[in-house]
Design a protein around this motif. Structure first.
Motif, short mmCIF file in Angstrom:
data_model
loop_
_atom_site.label_atom_id
_atom_site.label_comp_id
_atom_site.label_asym_id
_atom_site.label_seq_id
_atom_site.Cartn_x
_atom_site.Cartn_y
_atom_site.Cartn_z
N ASP A 163 54.69 42.76 40.98
CA ASP A 163 54.36 41.85 39.87
C ASP A 163 53.04 41.11 40.08
O ASP A 163 52.76 40.13 39.40
CB ASP A 163 55.50 40.86 39.63
N VAL A 164 52.22 41.57 41.00
CA VAL A 164 50.92 40.96 41.25
C VAL A 164 49.84 41.99 40.91
O VAL A 164 49.82 43.07 41.48
CB VAL A 164 50.78 40.51 42.73
N SER A 165 48.98 41.65 39.95
CA SER A 165 47.91 42.58 39.61
C SER A 165 46.61 41.86 39.22
O SER A 165 45.54 42.41 39.37
CB SER A 165 48.34 43.51 38.48
N THR A 166 46.69 40.63 38.74
CA THR A 166 45.49 39.91 38.30
C THR A 166 45.01 38.96 39.39
O THR A 166 45.76 38.62 40.32
CB THR A 166 45.78 39.10 37.03
N VAL A 167 43.77 38.53 39.26
CA VAL A 167 43.19 37.59 40.23
C VAL A 167 44.03 36.32 40.28
O VAL A 167 44.30 35.79 41.36
CB VAL A 167 41.72 37.28 39.86
N HIS A 168 44.46 35.85 39.13
CA HIS A 168 45.27 34.63 39.09
C HIS A 168 46.56 34.80 39.90
O HIS A 168 46.94 33.91 40.67
CB HIS A 168 45.59 34.29 37.63
N SER A 215 37.77 59.23 40.08
CA SER A 215 38.39 59.30 41.40
C SER A 215 39.30 58.09 41.60
O SER A 215 38.89 56.95 41.39
CB SER A 215 37.30 59.31 42.47
N ALA A 216 40.53 58.34 42.01
CA ALA A 216 41.48 57.25 42.27
C ALA A 216 40.96 56.35 43.38
O ALA A 216 41.08 55.12 43.30
CB ALA A 216 42.85 57.80 42.62
N LEU A 217 40.37 56.94 44.41
CA LEU A 217 39.89 56.15 45.54
C LEU A 217 38.76 55.21 45.12
O LEU A 217 38.77 54.03 45.46
CB LEU A 217 39.42 57.07 46.67
N SER A 218 37.80 55.70 44.34
CA SER A 218 36.70 54.83 43.92
C SER A 218 37.20 53.76 42.95
O SER A 218 36.71 52.63 42.96
CB SER A 218 35.57 55.64 43.28
N THR A 219 38.18 54.09 42.12
CA THR A 219 38.74 53.10 41.21
C THR A 219 39.49 52.01 41.98
O THR A 219 39.34 50.83 41.68
CB THR A 219 39.69 53.77 40.19
N SER A 250 36.98 49.75 43.65
CA SER A 250 36.39 48.83 42.67
C SER A 250 37.36 47.69 42.35
O SER A 250 36.97 46.53 42.21
CB SER A 250 36.03 49.57 41.39
N TYR A 251 38.64 48.03 42.20
CA TYR A 251 39.68 47.03 41.91
C TYR A 251 39.78 46.01 43.05
O TYR A 251 39.79 44.80 42.81
CB TYR A 251 41.02 47.73 41.68
N ILE A 252 39.83 46.50 44.27
CA ILE A 252 39.96 45.62 45.44
C ILE A 252 38.73 44.70 45.53
O ILE A 252 38.86 43.50 45.77
CB ILE A 252 40.15 46.44 46.72
N HIS A 272 38.75 40.60 45.29
CA HIS A 272 38.14 39.76 46.33
C HIS A 272 37.13 38.79 45.73
O HIS A 272 37.14 37.60 46.04
CB HIS A 272 37.45 40.62 47.39
N LYS A 273 36.26 39.31 44.87
CA LYS A 273 35.25 38.44 44.24
C LYS A 273 35.91 37.39 43.36
O LYS A 273 35.47 36.24 43.32
CB LYS A 273 34.28 39.28 43.41
N GLY A 274 36.97 37.77 42.66
CA GLY A 274 37.68 36.82 41.81
C GLY A 274 38.33 35.70 42.61
O GLY A 274 38.27 34.53 42.22
N ILE A 275 38.93 36.05 43.73
CA ILE A 275 39.55 35.04 44.60
C ILE A 275 38.49 34.07 45.12
O ILE A 275 38.68 32.85 45.12
CB ILE A 275 40.33 35.70 45.75
N LEU A 276 37.36 34.61 45.55
CA LEU A 276 36.27 33.76 46.04
C LEU A 276 35.75 32.84 44.94
O LEU A 276 35.44 31.67 45.19
CB LEU A 276 35.13 34.61 46.60
N LYS A 277 35.67 33.34 43.72
CA LYS A 277 35.20 32.53 42.60
C LYS A 277 36.16 31.38 42.33
O LYS A 277 35.74 30.23 42.13
CB LYS A 277 35.05 33.40 41.35
N VAL A 278 37.45 31.66 42.32
CA VAL A 278 38.45 30.60 42.09
C VAL A 278 38.38 29.57 43.20
O VAL A 278 38.38 28.36 42.95
CB VAL A 278 39.87 31.20 41.97
#
Length: 154
Positions: A60-65, A108-112, A115-117, A121-127
């Motif tokens: 149930d965890v998928s968004t930065v929030h 490519s699943a790996l590149s996607t 990109s998601y990870i 990471h950037k979203g967590i740092l921004k918050v």
């Protein structure tokens, strides 16, 4: 937490692990934030929190929030298995280019996943920066859910 509470959490966790994906009257999912918070507080109350890590395998965890809340409730690492499975389903082997609507999205699943990870990471740092927090340990387990919501909206 009382021994009864901890026993209930253990039973619920074992049921969830045993019936992953199957729901019934005896196997219902428990929100990951509830589990993370309960384990964190149980370890803190027993002075054991600094001796172990909480690694959440959460569907149930998928968004930065949601990642920020999980860290704020005490998680050291989060494995969002449902998001990873979804990416694998849409971008994994056997998918042709016609199934992808935008051509600029790599197939490519790996590149996607990478990109998601990176985006998480950037979203967590921004918050964290909006909240004035410079290190992850000062954010982890702080229970700052209302400030996280404000920083995420702002």
């Amino acid at each position: 937490l009382s021994p009864v509470c901890l026993g209930s959490l253990r039973r619920a966790a074992s049921i969830n692990a045993e019936y992953m994906g199957e729901l019934s009257e005896s196997a219902v999912p428990i929100p990951s934030l509830l589990c993370i918070g309960a384990v964190h507080h149980a370890l803190v109350s027993r002075s054991l929190r600094s001796k172990c890590s909480i690694i959440a395998e959460a569907g149930d965890v998928s968004t930065v929030h949601e990642f920020c809340l999980s860290i704020g409730f005490g998680a050291d690492a989060i494995y969002p298995y449902s998001t990873f499975r979804l990416v694998q389903h849409f971008f994994g082997p056997g998918r042709d280019q016609q199934n992808i609507s935008q051509e600029h999205i790599p197939n490519s699943a790996l590149s996607t996943l990478n990109s998601y990870i990176k985006a998480v990471h950037k979203g967590i740092l921004k918050v964290m920066s909006k909240m004035g927090i410079s290190t992850l340990p000062s954010y982890k387990g702080a229970g700052r859910s209302s400030e996280t919501a404000k920083a995420h909206r702002g």
